[in-house]
Motif scaffolding. Structure first.
Motif, PDB file in Angstrom:
ATOM      1  N   MET A  13       0.822  -1.205   0.000  1.00  0.00           N
ATOM      2  CA  MET A  13       0.000   0.000   0.000  1.00  0.00           C
ATOM      3  C   MET A  13       0.863   1.265   0.000  1.00  0.00           C
ATOM      4  N   ALA A  14       1.927   1.242   0.773  1.00  0.00           N
ATOM      5  CA  ALA A  14       2.823   2.394   0.812  1.00  0.00           C
ATOM      6  C   ALA A  14       3.450   2.649  -0.554  1.00  0.00           C
ATOM      7  N   THR A  15       3.782   1.577  -1.269  1.00  0.00           N
ATOM      8  CA  THR A  15       4.350   1.730  -2.611  1.00  0.00           C
ATOM      9  C   THR A  15       3.343   2.382  -3.551  1.00  0.00           C
ATOM     10  N   THR A  16       2.092   1.949  -3.452  1.00  0.00           N
ATOM     11  CA  THR A  16       1.054   2.529  -4.303  1.00  0.00           C
ATOM     12  C   THR A  16       0.928   4.021  -4.063  1.00  0.00           C
ATOM     13  N   VAL A  17       0.866   4.423  -2.800  1.00  0.00           N
ATOM     14  CA  VAL A  17       0.737   5.846  -2.481  1.00  0.00           C
ATOM     15  C   VAL A  17       1.955   6.617  -2.957  1.00  0.00           C
ATOM     16  N   SER A  18       3.133   6.047  -2.788  1.00  0.00           N
ATOM     17  CA  SER A  18       4.349   6.749  -3.213  1.00  0.00           C
ATOM     18  C   SER A  18       4.396   6.916  -4.728  1.00  0.00           C
ATOM     19  N   GLN A  19       3.896   5.928  -5.458  1.00  0.00           N
ATOM     20  CA  GLN A  19       3.856   6.039  -6.915  1.00  0.00           C
ATOM     21  C   GLN A  19       2.847   7.100  -7.359  1.00  0.00           C
ATOM     22  N   VAL A  20       1.742   7.189  -6.656  1.00  0.00           N
ATOM     23  CA  VAL A  20       0.774   8.253  -6.957  1.00  0.00           C
ATOM     24  C   VAL A  20       1.379   9.610  -6.616  1.00  0.00           C
ATOM     25  N   ASP A  21       2.147   9.668  -5.543  1.00  0.00           N
ATOM     26  CA  ASP A  21       2.855  10.911  -5.202  1.00  0.00           C
ATOM     27  C   ASP A  21       3.717  11.370  -6.376  1.00  0.00           C
ATOM     28  N   VAL A  22       4.430  10.427  -6.987  1.00  0.00           N
ATOM     29  CA  VAL A  22       5.287  10.756  -8.126  1.00  0.00           C
ATOM     30  C   VAL A  22       4.449  11.299  -9.283  1.00  0.00           C
ATOM     31  N   ALA A  23       3.358  10.604  -9.583  1.00  0.00           N
ATOM     32  CA  ALA A  23       2.510  11.024 -10.701  1.00  0.00           C
ATOM     33  C   ALA A  23       1.930  12.413 -10.474  1.00  0.00           C
TER      34      ALA A  23
END
Length: 216
Positions: free
Chosen positions: A1-11
């Motif tokens: 879940m943390a990876t998903t949020v971090s990837q959305v942060d990048v986008a």
């Protein structure tokens, strides 16, 4: 879940208008949990989801088990919208929309990768039906990372008409997006902005957004 949020942060940092989450390698409950985490982190982003193998009605039912679907997601994408085009299927969609209060956009897949094949002569009438039964008819190339034939996109545009928003969900790259944008309104992209490790490449994403902005 943390990876998903971090990837959305990048986008989001790169300037995207919205993101779709898909449950590749995860179950539906995990997808809902990730959606909730992203919504908490980015309350104003346009957030969508694709519950692999589920239609729109079942996607809404899954969301509504633990969350307010209307508040959680703005869009739902299904790979084969035709599966729900029987009278009973359309009635069930209407019932679930009413029950959940969801007023989001349905990105309904037509002539989509890995689904039942559609002949060239079927494209225009299929797109006409999709324009009436989905919010955003959504197509793809023949496979992940493979671009759609321009003649296919043109046929779908003719069938859907000039006022219906269209989306494409595979094979878009920095090199070809300028030729795709005159035909479609939304681009759903993953492979075209991925780094070798599969995560978002900020450089590739920014390059694509810059080309798209100039093309528009």
């Amino acid at each position: 879940m943390a990876t998903t949020v971090s990837q959305v942060d990048v986008a989001v940092t790169c300037g995207v208008e919205g993101v779709f989450l898909i449950n590749h390698g995860a179950d539906y409950k995990q997808l809902v949990q990730c959606l909730a985490a992203v919504r908490d982190a980015h309350p104003s982003i346009v957030l969508g989801a694709n519950f692999i193998r589920l239609g729109l009605a079942e996607s809404l039912r899954t969301l509504a088990e633990d969350h307010d679907a209307a508040a959680l997601v703005d869009a739902l994408w299904t790979d084969d919208a035709r599966k729900e085009w029987s009278p009973d299927g359309l009635d069930t969609i209407a019932l679930m929309r009413e029950k959940t209060g969801w007023r989001g956009a349905h990105f309904g897949g037509i002539a989509f990768k890995y689904q039942a094949p559609v002949s060239d002569t079927e494209l225009e009438p299929l797109a006409a039906l999709a324009a009436d039964r989905t919010d955003v008819p959504t197509t793809s190339g023949p496979g992940t990372g493979k671009s759609a034939d321009p003649s296919k996109l043109a046929a779908i545009r003719r069938g859907a008409g000039t006022t219906t928003p269209l989306a494409i969900a595979s094979g878009v790259t920095t090199e070809n997006i300028h030729s795709i944008l005159p035909v479609v309104d939304f681009v759903l992209v993953a492979t075209g902005i991925a780094a070798p490790d599969g995560r978002i490449s900020p450089t590739r994403l920014r390059e694509m957004l810059a080309v798209a902005s100039n093309a528009g």
